[in-house]
Design a protein around this motif. Structure first.
Motif, PDB file in Angstrom:
ATOM      1  N   THR A   1      -6.640   4.125  -1.167  1.00 31.58           N
ATOM      2  CA  THR A   1      -5.347   4.234  -1.677  1.00 31.58           C
ATOM      3  C   THR A   1      -5.507   3.890  -3.329  1.00 31.58           C
ATOM      4  O   THR A   1      -4.891   4.704  -3.829  1.00 31.58           O
ATOM      5  CB  THR A   1      -4.385   3.298  -0.958  1.00 31.58           C
ATOM      6  OG1 THR A   1      -4.360   3.709   0.392  1.00 31.58           O
ATOM      7  CG2 THR A   1      -2.829   3.444  -1.619  1.00 31.58           C
TER       8      THR A   1
ATOM      9  N   ALA B   1       0.792   4.481  -2.770  1.00 30.98           N
ATOM     10  CA  ALA B   1       0.688   5.532  -2.596  1.00 30.98           C
ATOM     11  C   ALA B   1       1.993   6.652  -2.863  1.00 30.98           C
ATOM     12  O   ALA B   1       1.733   7.866  -3.265  1.00 30.98           O
ATOM     13  CB  ALA B   1       0.455   5.859  -0.862  1.00 30.98           C
TER      14      ALA B   1
ATOM     15  N   LEU C   1       4.202  10.440   0.544  1.00 32.53           N
ATOM     16  CA  LEU C   1       3.371   9.246   0.791  1.00 32.53           C
ATOM     17  C   LEU C   1       2.301   9.345   1.742  1.00 32.53           C
ATOM     18  O   LEU C   1       1.232   8.768   1.405  1.00 32.53           O
ATOM     19  CB  LEU C   1       4.441   8.139   1.078  1.00 32.53           C
ATOM     20  CG  LEU C   1       4.117   6.682   1.389  1.00 32.53           C
ATOM     21  CD1 LEU C   1       4.964   5.710   1.429  1.00 32.53           C
ATOM     22  CD2 LEU C   1       3.180   6.535   2.744  1.00 32.53           C
TER      23      LEU C   1
ATOM     24  N   ARG D   1      -1.732   8.541   0.683  1.00 32.18           N
ATOM     25  CA  ARG D   1      -2.366   7.210   1.164  1.00 32.18           C
ATOM     26  C   ARG D   1      -3.708   7.374   1.614  1.00 32.18           C
ATOM     27  O   ARG D   1      -3.940   8.334   2.371  1.00 32.18           O
ATOM     28  CB  ARG D   1      -1.521   6.610   2.315  1.00 32.18           C
ATOM     29  CG  ARG D   1      -1.783   5.091   2.822  1.00 32.18           C
ATOM     30  CD  ARG D   1      -0.750   4.622   3.620  1.00 32.18           C
ATOM     31  NE  ARG D   1      -1.066   3.411   4.160  1.00 32.18           N
ATOM     32  CZ  ARG D   1      -0.590   2.863   4.892  1.00 32.18           C
ATOM     33  NH1 ARG D   1       0.685   3.244   5.594  1.00 32.18           N
ATOM     34  NH2 ARG D   1      -0.802   1.548   5.464  1.00 32.18           N
TER      35      ARG D   1
ATOM     36  N   GLU E   1       0.932  -0.898   0.055  1.00 28.40           N
ATOM     37  CA  GLU E   1      -0.095   0.134  -0.099  1.00 28.40           C
ATOM     38  C   GLU E   1       0.859   1.397   0.015  1.00 28.40           C
ATOM     39  O   GLU E   1       0.611   2.166  -0.730  1.00 28.40           O
ATOM     40  CB  GLU E   1      -0.932  -0.043   1.219  1.00 28.40           C
ATOM     41  CG  GLU E   1      -2.037   1.319   1.218  1.00 28.40           C
ATOM     42  CD  GLU E   1      -3.112   1.038   2.390  1.00 28.40           C
ATOM     43  OE1 GLU E   1      -3.739   2.167   2.304  1.00 28.40           O
ATOM     44  OE2 GLU E   1      -2.751   0.272   3.088  1.00 28.40           O
ATOM     45  N   GLU E   2       1.802   1.175   0.632  1.00 27.02           N
ATOM     46  CA  GLU E   2       2.918   2.256   0.932  1.00 27.02           C
ATOM     47  C   GLU E   2       3.558   2.687  -0.586  1.00 27.02           C
ATOM     48  O   GLU E   2       3.593   3.810  -1.059  1.00 27.02           O
ATOM     49  CB  GLU E   2       3.815   2.265   1.897  1.00 27.02           C
ATOM     50  CG  GLU E   2       3.379   2.444   3.126  1.00 27.02           C
ATOM     51  CD  GLU E   2       4.216   1.873   4.475  1.00 27.02           C
ATOM     52  OE1 GLU E   2       4.171   2.467   5.589  1.00 27.02           O
ATOM     53  OE2 GLU E   2       4.904   1.204   4.253  1.00 27.02           O
TER      54      GLU E   2
END
Length: 198
Positions: free
Chosen positions: A86, A43, A75, A79, A39-40
């Protein structure tokens, strides 16, 4: 180098398609990019596609030229509250042309590299498999039909018919209609592929 935008857009679209079915655990999975989760990384890609030159300069100066701090701040900004949010934010930039510089190969490389950072640990289909399976923004599936595509630098292989071989990136870029990459390919199927992508 502005002709790389379609390839950048196609890479982003392919990644967005791969992300649609991820579970919450997969979104939290460690990527190959340092300590960032899947997920990061997504983002981060959204952040990179959402900041122009002036805003980038202001951000890096505010971070006292600490690139890690700059990246963490951007980020966090992009996010979502959930993985679905996201992903929605990433989808919103798929066809965007915002960039911190005019170095288009860097932005194509950004999505290719970070896409691999995500796909490899999750075992998701790679970009080449996406291109031979679908006509998305380019007619790549049609171009690949009846050809045996085989990478010389990795495990990718697909299809039956006249052989086209070469680096994975060259196969992907040729399927995306980038004629310059045809010279990096060999085999009896190259002429047919060239005719299809012209």
């Amino acid at each position: 180098m502005t002709d790389l935008w379609p390839a950048i857009h196609a890479e982003r679209a392919a990644l967005a398609a791969d992300l649609e079915t991820l579970t919450d655990d997969q979104w939290r999975h460690q990527s190959l990019c340092g300590e960032w989760t899947v997920e990061e990384v997504v983002a981060h890609l959204t952040a990179g596609a959402s900041i122009g030159p002036l805003r980038w300069i202001r951000s890096i100066v505010a971070a006292r030229f600490d690139a890690d701090l700059h990246n963490r701040r951007r980020l966090a900004e992009h996010r979502g509250a959930t993985p679905a949010e996201t992903l929605d934010r990433f989808r919103a930039i798929v066809n965007g042309t915002t960039a911190a510089s005019k170095h288009m190969p860097a932005w194509l490389g950004e999505v290719v590299v970070h896409g691999a950072d995500i796909r490899r640990p999750l075992g998701l289909p790679d970009v080449a498999r996406f291109f031979v399976a679908r006509n998305f923004t380019v007619n790549s599936r049609k171009a690949a039909r009846g050809l045996r595509l085989a990478a010389t630098d990795g495990p990718f292989a697909s299809g039956d018919g006249a052989l086209v071989s070469g680096p994975t990136l060259a196969i992907v870029m040729a399927l995306a209609g980038r004629h310059a990459y045809l010279k990096d390919l060999t085999g009896p199927g190259v002429n047919l592929l060239q005719a299809r992508v012209e």
